[in-house]
Design an enzyme around this catalytic site. Structure first.
Site, PDB file in Angstrom:
ATOM      1  N   HIS A 176      53.565   7.949 -12.233  1.00 13.93           N
ATOM      2  CA  HIS A 176      53.561   9.403 -12.343  1.00 13.93           C
ATOM      3  C   HIS A 176      54.526  10.067 -11.360  1.00 13.93           C
ATOM      4  O   HIS A 176      54.626   9.647 -10.197  1.00 13.93           O
ATOM      5  CB  HIS A 176      52.140   9.956 -12.131  1.00 13.93           C
ATOM      6  CG  HIS A 176      51.995  11.367 -12.574  1.00 13.93           C
ATOM      7  ND1 HIS A 176      51.926  12.417 -11.701  1.00 13.93           N
ATOM      8  CD2 HIS A 176      51.942  11.893 -13.821  1.00 13.93           C
ATOM      9  CE1 HIS A 176      51.824  13.544 -12.402  1.00 13.93           C
ATOM     10  NE2 HIS A 176      51.819  13.252 -13.679  1.00 13.93           N
ATOM     11  N   ASP A 223      37.412  16.913 -11.036  1.00 10.22           N
ATOM     12  CA  ASP A 223      38.000  15.770 -10.302  1.00 10.22           C
ATOM     13  C   ASP A 223      37.111  15.190  -9.188  1.00 10.22           C
ATOM     14  O   ASP A 223      37.607  14.900  -8.091  1.00 10.22           O
ATOM     15  CB  ASP A 223      39.357  16.175  -9.715  1.00 10.22           C
ATOM     16  CG  ASP A 223      40.404  16.513 -10.767  1.00 10.22           C
ATOM     17  OD1 ASP A 223      40.087  16.459 -11.961  1.00 10.22           O
ATOM     18  OD2 ASP A 223      41.536  16.859 -10.380  1.00 10.22           O
ATOM     19  N   LYS A 271      43.674  14.820 -17.339  1.00  7.96           N
ATOM     20  CA  LYS A 271      44.880  15.622 -17.089  1.00  7.96           C
ATOM     21  C   LYS A 271      45.837  14.867 -16.183  1.00  7.96           C
ATOM     22  O   LYS A 271      45.450  13.920 -15.496  1.00  7.96           O
ATOM     23  CB  LYS A 271      44.509  16.981 -16.507  1.00  7.96           C
ATOM     24  CG  LYS A 271      43.751  16.892 -15.192  1.00  7.96           C
ATOM     25  CD  LYS A 271      43.297  18.261 -14.734  1.00  7.96           C
ATOM     26  CE  LYS A 271      42.589  18.176 -13.413  1.00  7.96           C
ATOM     27  NZ  LYS A 271      43.426  17.645 -12.319  1.00  7.96           N
ATOM     28  N   HIS A 284      46.340   9.630 -14.099  1.00  6.93           N
ATOM     29  CA  HIS A 284      47.799   9.481 -14.079  1.00  6.93           C
ATOM     30  C   HIS A 284      48.255   8.091 -14.519  1.00  6.93           C
ATOM     31  O   HIS A 284      47.633   7.081 -14.137  1.00  6.93           O
ATOM     32  CB  HIS A 284      48.322   9.698 -12.655  1.00  6.93           C
ATOM     33  CG  HIS A 284      48.071  11.056 -12.087  1.00  6.93           C
ATOM     34  ND1 HIS A 284      48.439  12.220 -12.731  1.00  6.93           N
ATOM     35  CD2 HIS A 284      47.504  11.451 -10.909  1.00  6.93           C
ATOM     36  CE1 HIS A 284      48.113  13.265 -11.967  1.00  6.93           C
ATOM     37  NE2 HIS A 284      47.534  12.831 -10.866  1.00  6.93           N
ATOM     38  N   CYS A 306      43.226  21.681  -7.572  1.00  2.00           N
ATOM     39  CA  CYS A 306      42.767  21.666  -8.962  1.00  2.00           C
ATOM     40  C   CYS A 306      41.658  22.676  -9.248  1.00  2.00           C
ATOM     41  O   CYS A 306      41.613  23.254 -10.327  1.00  2.00           O
ATOM     42  CB  CYS A 306      42.376  20.253  -9.357  1.00  2.00           C
ATOM     43  SG  CYS A 306      43.832  19.169  -9.435  1.00  2.00           S
ATOM     44  N   ASP A 365      41.379  13.553 -13.152  1.00  2.25           N
ATOM     45  CA  ASP A 365      42.794  13.340 -12.881  1.00  2.25           C
ATOM     46  C   ASP A 365      43.112  11.915 -13.360  1.00  2.25           C
ATOM     47  O   ASP A 365      42.407  10.968 -12.976  1.00  2.25           O
ATOM     48  CB  ASP A 365      43.019  13.488 -11.360  1.00  2.25           C
ATOM     49  CG  ASP A 365      44.360  14.071 -10.986  1.00  2.25           C
ATOM     50  OD1 ASP A 365      44.877  14.957 -11.702  1.00  2.25           O
ATOM     51  OD2 ASP A 365      44.909  13.636  -9.943  1.00  2.25           O
TER      52      ASP A 365
HETATM   53  C1  VGL Z   1      44.460  17.058  -7.050  1.00  2.00           C
HETATM   54  C2  VGL Z   1      46.375  16.651  -5.874  1.00  2.00           C
HETATM   55  C3  VGL Z   1      46.825  15.794  -6.846  1.00  2.00           C
HETATM   56  C4  VGL Z   1      43.144  17.768  -7.145  1.00  2.00           C
HETATM   57  C5  VGL Z   1      44.899  16.196  -8.050  1.00  2.00           C
HETATM   58  O1  VGL Z   1      42.250  17.295  -7.884  1.00  2.00           O
HETATM   59  O2  VGL Z   1      42.989  18.819  -6.483  1.00  2.00           O
HETATM   60  N1  VGL Z   1      45.208  17.282  -5.977  1.00  2.00           N
HETATM   61  N2  VGL Z   1      46.073  15.564  -7.926  1.00  2.00           N
HETATM   62 ZN    ZN Z   2      46.741  14.055  -9.278  1.00  2.00          ZN
END
Ligand code: VGL
Ligand code: ZN
Length: 218
Positions: free
Chosen positions: A55, A11, A109, A51, A154, A49
């Site tokens: 979401h 991410d 994801k 969405h 994550c 990430d």
């Molecule tokens: C993440 C919060 C929401 C991350 C992703 O990549 O850690 N944190 N979505």
């Molecule tokens: Zn997220």
């Protein structure tokens, strides 16, 4: 270039960097560290990430709730976030300086509107697979090195799930940054320790000599 090692870059997206919608302090500073790690790895996978705009992890979908509050979802407690990493948006794009050309796959994801997915392996219902586990088994990967954002969400969940899937897991902490909500860094560290994740640094694996777990490199 150990054939059984993989670098999982989690991410590294604009929304998690300064100026983004869910900024992680100094999130962009992982980019040069990660780029410097790439020559060591034949196998590199990115996560993104990704969405839908509606979401369920977005506080905007929960009237009366603010970002960073928690709610109960059918699958358990869920932290609510600012709208972030909406599919196709600039915020969802990888940081422009991240070298992505050599990655063999991008695992997207958090695409199910009803379920968040911190882990690169399994969604937050703790049962829906992303497919990464099967991919890594097919490639005969044994050690997963992790970098990216965020250490306490994550990256941490992906590292503990890597252990659940039977891989060694090594988090390169200087190549990560945390969101750092109250208690989240300590909780992630404890969960990783409990799961047998090794928390190391990029310096400890530089040069490809002996591995960070004390095992000779393969
Ligand atoms: C993440 C919060 C929401 C991350 C992703 O990549 O850690 N944190 N979505
Ligand atoms: Zn997220």
């Amino acid at each position: 270039m150990e054939p059984h090692d993989l670098l999982l870059i989690v991410d590294v997206q604009n929304d998690f960097c300064p100026g983004g919608n869910l900024p992680v302090a100094d999130g962009d500073q992982v980019v040069p560290v990660i780029n410097g790690l790439l020559p060591r790895f034949r196998h590199v996978v990115l996560t993104q990430d990704w969405h839908p705009a509606d979401h369920a992890s977005f506080a905007s979908r929960h009237p009366g709730k603010a970002p960073y509050e928690a709610v109960q979802m059918p699958y358990g407690e869920q932290t609510l976030w600012p709208d972030h990493c909406v599919q196709g948006s600039d915020g969802a794009a990888f940081h422009p300086d991240l070298e992505t050309d050599g990655a063999l796959a991008v695992i997207r994801k958090g695409m199910n509107p009803a379920i968040d997915s911190y882990s690169a392996f399994t969604e937050n219902d703790r049962s829906t697979p992303t497919g990464l586990g099967g991919l890594l088994r097919a490639l005969d990967i044994r050690r997963v090195f992790l970098a990216g954002l965020a250490f306490d969400f994550c990256v941490g969940w992906s590292a503990t799930d890597a252990r659940t899937h039977g891989f060694e897991a090594i988090v390169l902490e200087d190549a990560t940054r945390p969101v750092d909500l109250p208690g989240t860094v300590a909780a992630a560290r404890a969960a990783m320790l409990d799961a047998g994740v090794v928390v190391s640094t990029s310096h400890d694996i530089a040069g490809g000599g002996s591995g960070p777990t004390g095992q000779p490199a393969r």
